[in-house]
Design a protein around this motif. Structure first.
Motif, PDB file in Angstrom:
ATOM      1  N   TYR A   1       0.854  -1.194   0.000  1.00  0.00           N
ATOM      2  CA  TYR A   1       0.000   0.000   0.000  1.00  0.00           C
ATOM      3  C   TYR A   1       0.883   1.234   0.000  1.00  0.00           C
ATOM      4  O   TYR A   1       2.008   1.214   0.487  1.00  0.00           O
ATOM      5  CB  TYR A   1      -0.913   0.001   1.226  1.00  0.00           C
ATOM      6  CG  TYR A   1      -2.013  -1.024   1.136  1.00  0.00           C
ATOM      7  CD1 TYR A   1      -3.223  -0.709   0.529  1.00  0.00           C
ATOM      8  CD2 TYR A   1      -1.835  -2.305   1.639  1.00  0.00           C
ATOM      9  CE1 TYR A   1      -4.239  -1.656   0.437  1.00  0.00           C
ATOM     10  CE2 TYR A   1      -2.830  -3.254   1.559  1.00  0.00           C
ATOM     11  CZ  TYR A   1      -4.036  -2.921   0.951  1.00  0.00           C
ATOM     12  OH  TYR A   1      -5.028  -3.844   0.859  1.00  0.00           O
TER      13      TYR A   1
ATOM     14  N   SER B   1       4.120  -3.064   3.169  1.00  0.00           N
ATOM     15  CA  SER B   1       3.523  -4.366   2.869  1.00  0.00           C
ATOM     16  C   SER B   1       2.241  -4.575   3.683  1.00  0.00           C
ATOM     17  O   SER B   1       2.072  -4.018   4.764  1.00  0.00           O
ATOM     18  CB  SER B   1       4.513  -5.486   3.170  1.00  0.00           C
ATOM     19  OG  SER B   1       4.695  -5.602   4.555  1.00  0.00           O
ATOM     20  N   GLU B   2       1.397  -5.403   3.108  1.00  0.00           N
ATOM     21  CA  GLU B   2       0.098  -5.671   3.723  1.00  0.00           C
ATOM     22  C   GLU B   2       0.278  -6.264   5.138  1.00  0.00           C
ATOM     23  O   GLU B   2      -0.447  -5.915   6.076  1.00  0.00           O
ATOM     24  CB  GLU B   2      -0.624  -6.683   2.834  1.00  0.00           C
ATOM     25  CG  GLU B   2      -2.089  -6.760   3.041  1.00  0.00           C
ATOM     26  CD  GLU B   2      -2.728  -7.713   2.044  1.00  0.00           C
ATOM     27  OE1 GLU B   2      -2.001  -8.343   1.246  1.00  0.00           O
ATOM     28  OE2 GLU B   2      -3.958  -7.825   2.075  1.00  0.00           O
TER      29      GLU B   2
ATOM     30  N   ASN C   1      -4.984  -0.964   9.276  1.00  0.00           N
ATOM     31  CA  ASN C   1      -5.504  -2.252   8.824  1.00  0.00           C
ATOM     32  C   ASN C   1      -7.000  -2.150   8.523  1.00  0.00           C
ATOM     33  O   ASN C   1      -7.485  -2.631   7.499  1.00  0.00           O
ATOM     34  CB  ASN C   1      -5.224  -3.304   9.909  1.00  0.00           C
ATOM     35  CG  ASN C   1      -5.357  -4.711   9.369  1.00  0.00           C
ATOM     36  OD1 ASN C   1      -5.024  -4.972   8.210  1.00  0.00           O
ATOM     37  ND2 ASN C   1      -5.862  -5.608  10.182  1.00  0.00           N
TER      38      ASN C   1
END
Lengths: 336, 201
Positions: free
Chosen positions: B24, B37-38, B48
């Motif tokens: 993202y 990173s996710e 989140n």
């Protein structure tokens, strides 16, 4: 690094974060933080941190011991007077030390506090406030060593502030009686042998204390036991008491000592149930009973709160008393 | 800053599963862009939830504008995302209610927080805002450690805490600022009392 870089504007953070930072401090740093101002004192109180036990030891000086979950911190609140050590017997007023030394048990160095506007009462009140303590758990006197005037003790301590008063066996009789009369402690530890005037000892026993702990209990008589109107009685060194206890049980069955919930006696010999229950009907049990956890401290029990088996006798209106024998200790629990 | 030039924060390629990773893009209030990173984002409850609610695909992430985090500057956000990348996949601690809190500061975190107190303040603020529990724990512990071995007077200076007198003066000033008319009425009342009047009205 710039001096400004060492400054951290704590109160600019959200109150919840400030509280969390205080929670992350060591116990001794929490105390230091609370001494900064009234605001920080209230902040510390607001985090809800509690001490598990507070004990005051009165010897040549006065030591306040705060016990937490994992550590203990001792505060030397009153300076030791050099003249005491030289054997001068005059009593002194209890006054707060100019520098209060604090000794956490996990840190090698002592921490010193200079709080010029703090009296002894302020120190005790402050610590009790920030750690949510309503009563002093134990007030332990070493009378032979205690040189504080009774007036100064009564000035610094509220008579209702002590939960358990511990009076040792030696010392000035009059002074000891003054202390016993002053403190309205629900629990008391006293010597039995050290009361030459028996009526003074009886005056203590009939005070309806929740818990009475007797040591040097060799001359503890049936009469003494009958007038002890307490929920819990603990007797150490009960040397010649088997007959006394047998007679006590016979009197308890028809209804004496109605308040009694727990009687624990430490002996110098091993007793057998058949001797103790002579002329008393008893039943050997096989089940398990549990002493409620909030009663354990009240009963002065230090080990497991679960008892298995034992011997049952029955008293007035079918109330059961259960006896347990452990080496040199006999326990009697009355189940309501 | 363009998407191509956005810094990728400390990504350990070996630790990442074979499946296609999603990064993202976030933008600080001073327009610095970060790709995160996710898995690292999962350390922040706030972010989140945000990305879950947005439901971005890999294409959306590249094509749509970076997600703006308007309250945090680039320098602080860089530290936050470095921390999240290093601790990605770790369990988020749950507060057990105990006091004092037992918080260990790992070596990586200690190095990351070897910063001046101004930036540390911003880091704590950001950790709280983005709800990154463990980062908040370690950064608060670092501030708590500043109290070690200090006297009350030293601690007052370190934490910039007001004395009782300063507190009271500030309270009075705040009261006056809130209701200047009340102050005027009080002064008038005092003046009349001095003049011997019984009734104010």
């Amino acid at each position: 690094m710039d001096v400004v870089a060492f400054i951290f504007p704590l109160l600019s953070l959200k109150p919840e974060v400030v509280q969390f930072i205080i929670k992350c401090m060591d116990e001794i740093d929490i105390v230091t933080f609370s001494l900064i101002s009234r605001g920080t004192k209230n902040l510390v109180e607001s985090i809800g941190f509690t001490a598990t036990k507070i004990t005051i030891y009165v010897q040549g000086g006065l030591l306040l011991s705060l016990k937490f979950r994992t550590k203990t911190i001792d505060f030397d609140l009153v300076e030791w007077n050099d003249e005491w050590r030289e054997g001068i017997d005059d009593q002194y007023d209890m006054t707060v030390a100019d520098v209060v030394s604090v000794e956490p048990d996990d840190v090698p160095e002592m921490v010193d506090y200079e709080m010029p506007n703090f009296e002894l009462k302020d120190w005790i009140g402050h610590l009790m406030f920030i750690f949510h303590i309503r009563f002093i758990d134990y007030f332990d006197f070493e009378l032979s060593d205690c040189r504080f005037t009774f007036d100064s003790i009564s000035r610094e301590f509220n008579r209702n502030s002590v939960k358990h008063l511990i009076i040792p066996s030696t010392g000035n009789q009059f002074y000891r009686q003054q202390l016993i009369d002053y403190f309205q402690a629900p629990r008391i530890t006293i010597p039995s042998n050290d009361f030459p005037e028996r009526h003074l000892f009886h005056r203590v026993l009939i005070q309806n204390h929740d818990f009475v702990c007797i040591y040097d209990g060799g001359n503890f008589t049936l009469n003494d036991l009958m007038i002890t109107n307490s929920k819990a009685i603990r007797i150490y060194d009960g040397q010649t008491m088997m007959k006394t206890i047998n007679r006590f049980i016979k009197l308890w069955q028809p209804g004496s000592n109605l308040r009694l919930e727990c009687l624990v006696i430490y002996l110098n010999e091993v007793w057998l149930p058949q001797d103790l229950f002579k002329s008393i009907t008893y039943t050997e049990m096989n089940d398990e009973i549990e002493v409620e956890s909030d009663k354990r401290e009240e009963y002065g029990l230090f080990d497991s709160n679960v008892r298995r088996g034992g011997y049952a006798i029955w008293g007035l209106r079918g109330i059961q008393a259960r006896f347990f024998f452990h080496d040199n200790r006999i326990e009697m629990f009355i189940r309501f | 800053m363009s998407v191509e030039n956005a810094p990728v924060v400390d990504v350990d390629e070996a630790a990442i599963p074979v499946e296609k990773k999603m990064y993202y893009r976030f933008e600080s209030n001073d327009k610095k862009e970060f790709r995160v990173s996710e898995l690292a984002i999962q350390q922040s409850e706030t972010l989140n939830r945000l990305v879950e609610a947005m439901g971005y695909t890999s294409e959306d992430v590249e094509n749509k504008p970076a997600i703006a985090i308007e309250n945090i500057d680039g320098k602080t956000l860089k530290l936050v995302f470095q921390w999240c990348e290093h601790h990605k996949g770790e369990a988020i601690p749950v507060d057990d209610g105990s006091v004092p809190k037992i918080v260990e500061i790992p070596e990586f975190d200690a190095k990351l927080m070897d910063i001046d107190n101004g930036l540390l303040f911003k880091l704590i603020w950001a950790a709280d805002y983005l709800n990154i529990v463990q980062l908040l724990n370690v950064s608060c512990k670092k501030v708590a450690n500043m109290a070690q071995g200090k006297t009350p007077a030293q601690l007052r200076r370190v934490y910039l805490l007001p004395s009782d007198e300063e507190d009271e003066a500030a309270k009075r000033a705040a009261q006056e600022a809130q209701d200047p008319r009340a102050r005027e009425v009080e002064e008038e009342f005092e003046e009349r009392k001095r003049q011997g009047g019984n009734s104010f009205f």
